[in-house]
Design a protein around this motif. Structure first.
Motif, PDB file in Angstrom:
ATOM      1  N   GLU A 349       0.655  -0.836   0.293  1.00 48.54           N
ATOM      2  CA  GLU A 349       0.456   0.113   0.240  1.00 48.54           C
ATOM      3  C   GLU A 349       1.225   0.949   0.210  1.00 48.54           C
ATOM      4  OE1 GLU A 349      -3.473   2.229   2.358  1.00 48.54           O
ATOM      5  OE2 GLU A 349      -3.180   0.024   3.175  1.00 48.54           O
ATOM      6  N   LYS A 350       1.740   1.248   0.639  1.00 49.93           N
ATOM      7  CA  LYS A 350       3.515   2.276   0.815  1.00 49.93           C
ATOM      8  C   LYS A 350       4.412   1.847   0.820  1.00 49.93           C
ATOM      9  CE  LYS A 350       0.651   4.908   4.558  1.00 49.93           C
ATOM     10  NZ  LYS A 350       0.915   5.356   5.349  1.00 49.93           N
ATOM     11  N   GLY A 351       4.384   1.886  -0.989  1.00 45.48           N
ATOM     12  CA  GLY A 351       5.677   1.598  -1.489  1.00 45.48           C
ATOM     13  C   GLY A 351       6.894   2.017  -1.477  1.00 45.48           C
ATOM     14  N   ASP A 352       6.655   3.526  -1.004  1.00 45.36           N
ATOM     15  CA  ASP A 352       7.897   4.484  -0.742  1.00 45.36           C
ATOM     16  C   ASP A 352       8.361   4.935   0.049  1.00 45.36           C
ATOM     17  OD1 ASP A 352       9.029   6.685  -0.595  1.00 45.36           O
ATOM     18  OD2 ASP A 352       7.582   8.517  -0.705  1.00 45.36           O
ATOM     19  N   THR A 353      10.374   4.366   0.141  1.00 40.19           N
ATOM     20  CA  THR A 353      10.400   3.736   1.438  1.00 40.19           C
ATOM     21  C   THR A 353      10.363   4.834   2.231  1.00 40.19           C
ATOM     22  OG1 THR A 353      12.546   5.034   0.477  1.00 40.19           O
ATOM     23  CG2 THR A 353      12.631   2.468   0.149  1.00 40.19           C
ATOM     24  N   ARG A 354      10.460   5.973   2.202  1.00 30.55           N
ATOM     25  CA  ARG A 354      10.055   7.401   3.681  1.00 30.55           C
ATOM     26  C   ARG A 354       8.383   6.460   4.132  1.00 30.55           C
ATOM     27  NH1 ARG A 354       9.282  12.806   0.840  1.00 30.55           N
ATOM     28  NH2 ARG A 354       8.166  11.337  -0.281  1.00 30.55           N
ATOM     29  N   ARG A 355       8.555   6.779   5.710  1.00 33.85           N
ATOM     30  CA  ARG A 355       8.043   6.813   6.785  1.00 33.85           C
ATOM     31  C   ARG A 355       7.067   7.808   6.413  1.00 33.85           C
ATOM     32  NH1 ARG A 355      11.820   2.994   7.614  1.00 33.85           N
ATOM     33  NH2 ARG A 355      10.612   0.606   8.367  1.00 33.85           N
ATOM     34  N   ASP A 356       5.964   7.920   6.301  1.00 30.78           N
ATOM     35  CA  ASP A 356       5.147   9.167   6.886  1.00 30.78           C
ATOM     36  C   ASP A 356       4.330   9.078   8.299  1.00 30.78           C
ATOM     37  OD1 ASP A 356       3.120   7.858   7.464  1.00 30.78           O
ATOM     38  OD2 ASP A 356       2.366   8.291   5.309  1.00 30.78           O
ATOM     39  N   SER A 357       4.229  10.315   9.006  1.00 26.23           N
ATOM     40  CA  SER A 357       3.807   9.979  10.478  1.00 26.23           C
ATOM     41  C   SER A 357       2.363   8.939  10.754  1.00 26.23           C
ATOM     42  CB  SER A 357       2.713  11.457  10.403  1.00 26.23           C
ATOM     43  OG  SER A 357       1.744  11.938  10.028  1.00 26.23           O
ATOM     44  N   VAL A 358       1.951   9.277  10.422  1.00 27.97           N
ATOM     45  CA  VAL A 358       0.998   7.274  10.587  1.00 27.97           C
ATOM     46  C   VAL A 358       1.092   6.382  10.771  1.00 27.97           C
ATOM     47  CG1 VAL A 358      -1.197   6.046   9.384  1.00 27.97           C
ATOM     48  CG2 VAL A 358      -1.375   8.550   8.922  1.00 27.97           C
ATOM     49  N   GLN A 359       2.668   6.352   9.789  1.00 27.55           N
ATOM     50  CA  GLN A 359       3.522   5.086   9.835  1.00 27.55           C
ATOM     51  C   GLN A 359       4.324   4.871  11.569  1.00 27.55           C
ATOM     52  OE1 GLN A 359       5.398   5.355   5.751  1.00 27.55           O
ATOM     53  NE2 GLN A 359       5.000   3.026   5.434  1.00 27.55           N
ATOM     54  N   ALA A 360       5.001   6.285  11.682  1.00 27.34           N
ATOM     55  CA  ALA A 360       5.550   6.834  13.086  1.00 27.34           C
ATOM     56  C   ALA A 360       4.557   6.783  13.925  1.00 27.34           C
ATOM     57  CB  ALA A 360       6.090   8.015  12.666  1.00 27.34           C
ATOM     58  N   MET A 361       3.132   6.774  13.986  1.00 33.38           N
ATOM     59  CA  MET A 361       2.520   7.368  15.073  1.00 33.38           C
ATOM     60  C   MET A 361       1.615   5.623  15.361  1.00 33.38           C
ATOM     61  SD  MET A 361      -1.359   8.308  14.991  1.00 33.38           S
ATOM     62  CE  MET A 361      -1.760   7.487  13.806  1.00 33.38           C
ATOM     63  N   VAL A 362       1.711   4.362  14.778  1.00 33.15           N
ATOM     64  CA  VAL A 362       1.528   3.023  14.415  1.00 33.15           C
ATOM     65  C   VAL A 362       2.331   2.825  15.128  1.00 33.15           C
ATOM     66  CG1 VAL A 362       1.317   1.451  13.308  1.00 33.15           C
ATOM     67  CG2 VAL A 362       0.072   3.351  12.680  1.00 33.15           C
ATOM     68  N   ASN A 363       3.944   2.625  14.666  1.00 27.80           N
ATOM     69  CA  ASN A 363       4.953   1.952  15.460  1.00 27.80           C
ATOM     70  C   ASN A 363       5.504   2.699  17.112  1.00 27.80           C
ATOM     71  OD1 ASN A 363       5.827   0.056  13.511  1.00 27.80           O
ATOM     72  ND2 ASN A 363       6.218   1.483  12.256  1.00 27.80           N
ATOM     73  N   SER A 364       4.928   4.327  17.176  1.00 31.64           N
ATOM     74  CA  SER A 364       5.221   4.773  18.003  1.00 31.64           C
ATOM     75  C   SER A 364       3.787   4.576  19.268  1.00 31.64           C
ATOM     76  CB  SER A 364       5.498   5.994  17.909  1.00 31.64           C
ATOM     77  OG  SER A 364       6.601   5.692  16.793  1.00 31.64           O
ATOM     78  N   VAL A 365       3.015   4.581  19.201  1.00 35.88           N
ATOM     79  CA  VAL A 365       1.913   5.519  19.389  1.00 35.88           C
ATOM     80  C   VAL A 365       1.992   4.834  21.485  1.00 35.88           C
ATOM     81  CG1 VAL A 365      -0.035   4.489  18.448  1.00 35.88           C
ATOM     82  CG2 VAL A 365      -1.249   5.925  19.892  1.00 35.88           C
ATOM     83  N   LEU A 366       1.753   3.361  21.227  1.00 38.20           N
ATOM     84  CA  LEU A 366       1.496   2.541  22.881  1.00 38.20           C
ATOM     85  C   LEU A 366       3.103   2.426  23.206  1.00 38.20           C
ATOM     86  CD1 LEU A 366       0.282   0.743  23.671  1.00 38.20           C
ATOM     87  CD2 LEU A 366       0.774  -0.962  22.743  1.00 38.20           C
ATOM     88  N   PRO A 367       3.717   2.649  22.702  1.00 35.42           N
ATOM     89  CA  PRO A 367       5.027   2.930  23.814  1.00 35.42           C
ATOM     90  C   PRO A 367       4.934   4.892  24.161  1.00 35.42           C
ATOM     91  CG  PRO A 367       5.754   1.810  21.742  1.00 35.42           C
ATOM     92  CD  PRO A 367       4.568   1.932  21.208  1.00 35.42           C
ATOM     93  N   ALA A 368       5.070   5.421  23.508  1.00 35.69           N
ATOM     94  CA  ALA A 368       4.380   6.529  23.660  1.00 35.69           C
ATOM     95  C   ALA A 368       3.900   7.083  25.117  1.00 35.69           C
ATOM     96  CB  ALA A 368       4.040   7.629  22.686  1.00 35.69           C
ATOM     97  N   PHE A 369       2.743   6.320  24.493  1.00 35.67           N
ATOM     98  CA  PHE A 369       1.491   6.289  25.536  1.00 35.67           C
ATOM     99  C   PHE A 369       2.033   5.399  27.073  1.00 35.67           C
ATOM    100  CE2 PHE A 369      -2.047   3.518  27.932  1.00 35.67           C
ATOM    101  CZ  PHE A 369      -2.813   4.798  28.178  1.00 35.67           C
ATOM    102  N   LEU A 370       2.706   4.605  27.088  1.00 33.56           N
ATOM    103  CA  LEU A 370       3.085   3.763  28.442  1.00 33.56           C
ATOM    104  C   LEU A 370       4.226   4.397  28.994  1.00 33.56           C
ATOM    105  CD1 LEU A 370       3.481   0.117  26.988  1.00 33.56           C
ATOM    106  CD2 LEU A 370       1.882   0.660  28.280  1.00 33.56           C
ATOM    107  N   ALA A 371       5.517   5.958  28.269  1.00 27.51           N
ATOM    108  CA  ALA A 371       6.262   6.026  28.608  1.00 27.51           C
ATOM    109  C   ALA A 371       5.665   7.137  29.286  1.00 27.51           C
ATOM    110  CB  ALA A 371       6.796   6.780  27.660  1.00 27.51           C
ATOM    111  N   PHE A 372       4.017   8.008  29.234  1.00 21.91           N
ATOM    112  CA  PHE A 372       3.280   8.472  30.410  1.00 21.91           C
ATOM    113  C   PHE A 372       2.561   8.396  31.323  1.00 21.91           C
ATOM    114  CE2 PHE A 372       2.365  11.084  25.965  1.00 21.91           C
ATOM    115  CZ  PHE A 372       3.374  12.235  26.195  1.00 21.91           C
ATOM    116  N   LEU A 373       2.288   6.800  30.952  1.00 21.74           N
ATOM    117  CA  LEU A 373       2.240   5.731  32.664  1.00 21.74           C
ATOM    118  C   LEU A 373       3.205   5.419  33.303  1.00 21.74           C
ATOM    119  CD1 LEU A 373      -0.605   3.483  30.738  1.00 21.74           C
ATOM    120  CD2 LEU A 373      -1.213   5.404  31.675  1.00 21.74           C
ATOM    121  N   VAL A 374       4.471   5.158  32.374  1.00 22.36           N
ATOM    122  CA  VAL A 374       5.550   5.058  33.122  1.00 22.36           C
ATOM    123  C   VAL A 374       6.162   5.895  34.280  1.00 22.36           C
ATOM    124  CG1 VAL A 374       7.447   5.478  32.125  1.00 22.36           C
ATOM    125  CG2 VAL A 374       7.579   3.324  32.731  1.00 22.36           C
ATOM    126  N   ILE A 375       5.688   7.023  34.486  1.00 22.02           N
ATOM    127  CA  ILE A 375       6.003   8.014  34.890  1.00 22.02           C
ATOM    128  C   ILE A 375       4.799   8.397  36.007  1.00 22.02           C
ATOM    129  CG2 ILE A 375       6.367  10.400  35.477  1.00 22.02           C
ATOM    130  CD1 ILE A 375       8.951   9.697  33.946  1.00 22.02           C
TER     131      ILE A 375
END
Length: 546
Positions: A349-375
């Motif tokens: 679906e995304k053949g471009d080698t460049r990652r956009d913000s949706v891809q960054a969000m998908v891979n990062s949103v759960l760890p980021a949410f957990l980072a707020f919680l771990v504090i």
């Protein structure tokens, strides 16, 4: 259920009698005298707001700016007067005069005014009642959280809930409409952009951090609240119907900040100055490197920088090393054998080698949410879950990118005895599986290794209680990504070559729907697989420890 409901309503009722550290109550009684600071405050408020409206109106009437630009001038300027409130007003009733006055004022001068002669051209574009909602939000926040004592922590909620509306929502419209229209999407009758949403996160981060510093809060607390409100604002702004973000953004931030207020912001001791600084520096270096090497789009770079700052800055070095290991190795794998993989990657679906913000969000949103919680909750299980989530991301990326270089035909993930075509959805190869194992192992051992020198992270007492759940969770999550890709993900069929693909256009013609859930695209599949891996890591940790 009844007990929980009663407690919730008691908390709401207690808003009228919020106490500061010394035990004094907010005073809702009518003032008996007028201080000179009240007069100065009211004069400054009305002069500043009306002057901003006047300038915007003149510029618009003389066609010096567009209607949307004049409206943004008003949006970004008038709301800043709230920063004066705790320093000039001695009573809540004086603080309410301005916000209450501007509710009918914005109604009769806005685009929805029943009297056309009263309508201002400077605020003519946008949602019919957007400016009214703006004034209503400020009025409600002042009623609930304003205190004439600048040391009262409820003022943190007032600033932290309203400044995201002033700067976050305002900047998102400016940046998004100027640079992000190539990735615009429509939701609830409004047009949003990915670049605009993540610009809102950074604008909110800056505005709330500075606002808290104005209230003499510590740097680490100010940064944490800035990051948190930025995170909330980006998602609320992206998903809220047109115009209603003027209500939703302050409401969402106020609720979260009030919950933290109830804990007296006692989590401050868990924050690390060094980790936050390192998150900003390392994030900037990798962001600019990603842009220069064409590994990230501009909106992907902004989102990635924000998530990197959150994950390293709050999760500390252990989390940061795992996250940046995923980013660096995943990017390198994307470029590995790029020419050989070109025909295969074009089927994605995304053949471009460049990652956009949706891809960054998908891979990062759960760890980021957990980072707020771990504090807030210093429990090692949160680190394990975050490790599992990041392991899925790297395992899936390496499995896809390296597996595509295999010289042997892959197999179907749901029918391993059946051979599949290279690049077909759900296909897996031995080389790809080995690469996935390598990715999960790298995340597990990098996190474990750094934990020895990381004084701020919360880590399991047993090394295997971290390593085993992270590796297994990463592998299972990445394999589920392949299963989801050929079962529930939306797949299309090319009407020319009959190939099943993720692409909307193939052989230069629009493809037709073939199978899967129609709204479920590859980004959702990646997110679901990360959640699966995180859950597996959670369960294995419980089994190991208990």
């Amino acid at each position: 259920m009844h007990l929980a409901s009663s407690r919730f309503f008691n908390d709401l009722q207690s808003l009228k009698y919020l106490r500061i550290k010394r035990g004094n109550k907010l005073d809702f009684s009518l003032p008996t005298e007028i201080a000179i600071s009240d007069i100065i405050g009211l004069a400054a408020l009305f002069v500043f707001v009306l002057l901003s409206l006047f300038i915007a109106e003149i510029l618009r009437r003389k066609d010096k700016v567009s209607g949307s630009t004049s409206r943004k001038i008003v949006h970004l300027s008038v709301g800043n007067v709230v920063l004066l409130f705790p320093f000039v007003f001695t009573n809540i009733w004086f603080a309410l005069i301005g916000p209450v006055f501007f509710i009918p004022f914005t109604y009769f001068t806005g685009p929805g005014s029943p009297i056309k002669k009263f309508r201002l051209k400077g605020v003519s574009e946008g949602h019919t009642y957007g400016t009214v909602f703006y004034a209503i939000s400020l009025t409600i926040l002042v009623v609930l959280f304003f205190s004439p004592d600048k040391n009262n922590p409820t003022n943190i909620i007032l600033f932290g809930a309203f400044m995201p509306l002033v700067w976050g929502d305002g900047i998102s419209a400016v940046i998004g409409s100027k640079f992000g229209n190539d990735k615009a999407y429509h939701i609830w009758g409004g047009t949003k952009t990915l670049l605009g949403s993540w610009s809102a996160a950074f604008a909110t981060f800056g505005a709330v951090t500075i606002s808290c510093l104005i209230l003499s809060q510590t740097v680490v607390l100010s940064v944490y609240l800035g990051l948190l409100t930025g995170f909330i604002t980006a998602f609320v702004e992206a998903l809220t119907p047109k115009g209603f973000d003027n209500l939703a953004v302050p409401a969402a931030n106020a609720i979260v900040l009030f919950i933290l207020y109830k804990s007296s912001f006692s989590f401050v001791s868990s924050l690390s100055n060094n980790a936050i600084i390192a998150g900003a520096v390392v994030g900037l270096v990798l962001t600019f490197s990603g842009i220069i090497l064409k590994a990230l789009t501009w909106d992907g770079a902004i989102a990635g920088l924000y998530f990197g700052l959150v994950i390293l800055g709050l999760g500390s070095w252990t989390w940061g090393v795992m996250y940046f290991a995923f980013f660096i190795l995943g990017s390198l794998a994307t470029f590995l054998g790029k020419n050989k993989k070109k025909s295969i990657s074009q089927e994605f679906e995304k053949g471009d080698t460049r990652r956009d913000s949706v891809q960054a969000m998908v891979n990062s949103v759960l760890p980021a949410f957990l980072a707020f919680l771990v504090i807030l909750f210093r429990d090692p299980i949160i680190t394990v879950i975050a490790g599992g989530a990041i392991a899925v991301s790297l395992a899936d990326t390496l499995g896809t990118e390296i597996g595509a270089l295999s010289k042997f035909k892959p197999r179907s993930s749901i029918k391993p005895w059946v051979k599949a075509e290279q690049g077909s959805p759900g296909a897996v190869s031995i080389l790809g599986l080995l690469a996935s194992v390598l990715g999960a192992v790298i995340i597990a051992f990098s996190g474990f290794g750094v934990s020895f020198i990381d004084n701020y992270t919360v880590f399991p007492s047993s090394m295997w209680a971290f390593i085993i759940p992270v590796i297994v969770g990463g592998l299972i999550g990445s394999y589920f990504d392949s299963i989801f890709a050929c079962t529930i993900q939306k797949l299309n069929r090319c009407t020319i070559c009959e190939k099943i693909t993720e692409k909307k256009v193939h052989c230069e013609v629009e493809t037709e729907y073939y199978s899967g859930v129609k709204w479920l695209r590859n980004d959702f599949v990646n997110l679901f697989s990360i959640i699966v891996g995180a859950i597996v890591s959670l369960l294995l940790y419980f089994i190991w420890m208990f």
